[in-house]
Design an enzyme around this catalytic site. Sequence first.
Site, mmCIF file in Angstrom:
data_model
loop_
_atom_site.group_PDB
_atom_site.id
_atom_site.type_symbol
_atom_site.label_atom_id
_atom_site.label_comp_id
_atom_site.label_asym_id
_atom_site.label_seq_id
_atom_site.Cartn_x
_atom_site.Cartn_y
_atom_site.Cartn_z
ATOM 1 C CE LYS A 77 -3.796 2.054 2.816
ATOM 2 N NZ LYS A 77 -4.680 1.840 3.881
ATOM 3 C CB SER A 152 -8.025 3.520 2.931
ATOM 4 O OG SER A 152 -7.051 3.044 4.004
ATOM 5 C CB SER A 176 -8.295 0.677 5.949
ATOM 6 O OG SER A 176 -8.611 1.707 5.763
#
Length: 476
Positions: A77, A152, A176
């Site tokens: 990420k 996210s 997330s």
Amino acid sequence: MFSYTSIKEYHSFLGTNPDGCMQAVKHYIAAIEANKHLNAFLEVFADEALQRAAELDKQRTEGQTMGRLHGVVVSLKDVICYKGHKVTAASKILDNFESVYSATAVERLLAEGAIIIGRNNCDEFAMGSSSENSAFGTVKNARDTSRVPGGSSGGSAVAVQADLTMISLGSDTGGSVRQPADFCGIIGMKPSYGRISRYGLIAYASSFDQIGIFGKNLADVAIALEVMSGEDNFDSTASSKPVAHYEEHSHKLITGKKIAYFKQVLDHPGIDPEIKAATENYIQTLKDKGFIVEAINFDWLDYIVPTYYILTTAEATSNLSRFDGVRYGFRSTEGIDDLNEMYKQSRSKGFGKEVQRRILLGNFVLSSGYFDAYFTKAQQVRKLLSDNTATIFEQYDAIISPTVPAPAFKLGEKSDDSVAMYLADIYTVYANLVGLPSISVPLFTHSNGMPFGLQLMTNHYEEELMFALSNSFLAK
Ligand code: GLN
């Protein structure tokens, strides 16, 4: 053609394929290219990954011992630092910023032979539930591209869902990792607060943030956790508790454990009727499998989302104050000859709408007139939740719930309604408020074709039990 099922099978494939790592990396580079429309990757480290694959193939064929993640292809990420590579938190304010050091988690992956293939798209500064808040475009759910992948860590989830990597890392401050895993039909796990060092993870809300792992099977996730966990001199909140052999537990079949679920969770008016029904049926299945499953009262359900958003925005306000146009990335200079104006313009142009909203909200709850009414109150609720959690775990081994009250929604459906977006975090934020390990296990399919999962939480640092229970749940 190369195909992947698990680290274990991949390692036995490498035993008979001297160029196996190279085959894998070539396969993933082509797959990422063919799935560009999903927007799961912000950057692919193609040449470097190929070079590393060649080195690993050489080392292995020369008889060197293999690391636990030898040749395993991993994506990160875009909030996790990897030295010499860009890291932007999907924000314009960090556009072109390069990491000057690697996160401890990344160092540990590399030390065990992992190949980092690229950076995954996400919500800006990990703030969001749909991956629509990225400065670099929306991520799409591979199962249905008109729907969000969750957020996210949406890009990391889609990378695993669409077979663009073997495993990926996300971050989980309020769900997330688990929520996108639920929306994408894969496994997503956040360990106990303090299990994995946060050094090199761009901070959103430091007392909530944890690095989490996406995978197609439990054993892969367990191995990655084993590799990354443990004490770290660079993060005093990283626990020195011994790291267990999590993989071993991910193959165990157990029964008879006492599992609680919150009555108010299944009675909540916002829950999708099919998700409620599937969870209720599953509770019966668990009883048939020999577990003791009981409903307990949880009177604070309506308070946990507000508590979470007060505390995380307060922490974010402080964490994000360092992005001032001077020290990192983007700076607005045009027509500006005043320092304050430069700060103002850089932050106004560099941060997206959602990040700005949260900085404002965080400043508001911390301001002298409102501090006691909001921040102090929220801290008190957090303490109450922690005390109550300790009482629950005196009597139960685990807590289950749906991961999210509704399946993946359509792109744009909630982008203008931040309250609706925040409320969808209702089942996931609890684990972060109290620091529990938690996993979303893909078990169900909605009549609209989208997958959804079951969330499981165990007591602090009981990841072994979390893996054993998850495996027992997944077993037919
Ligand atoms: N959806 C939550 C939020 O927007 C969770 C984010 C996260 O876990 N990083 O804050």
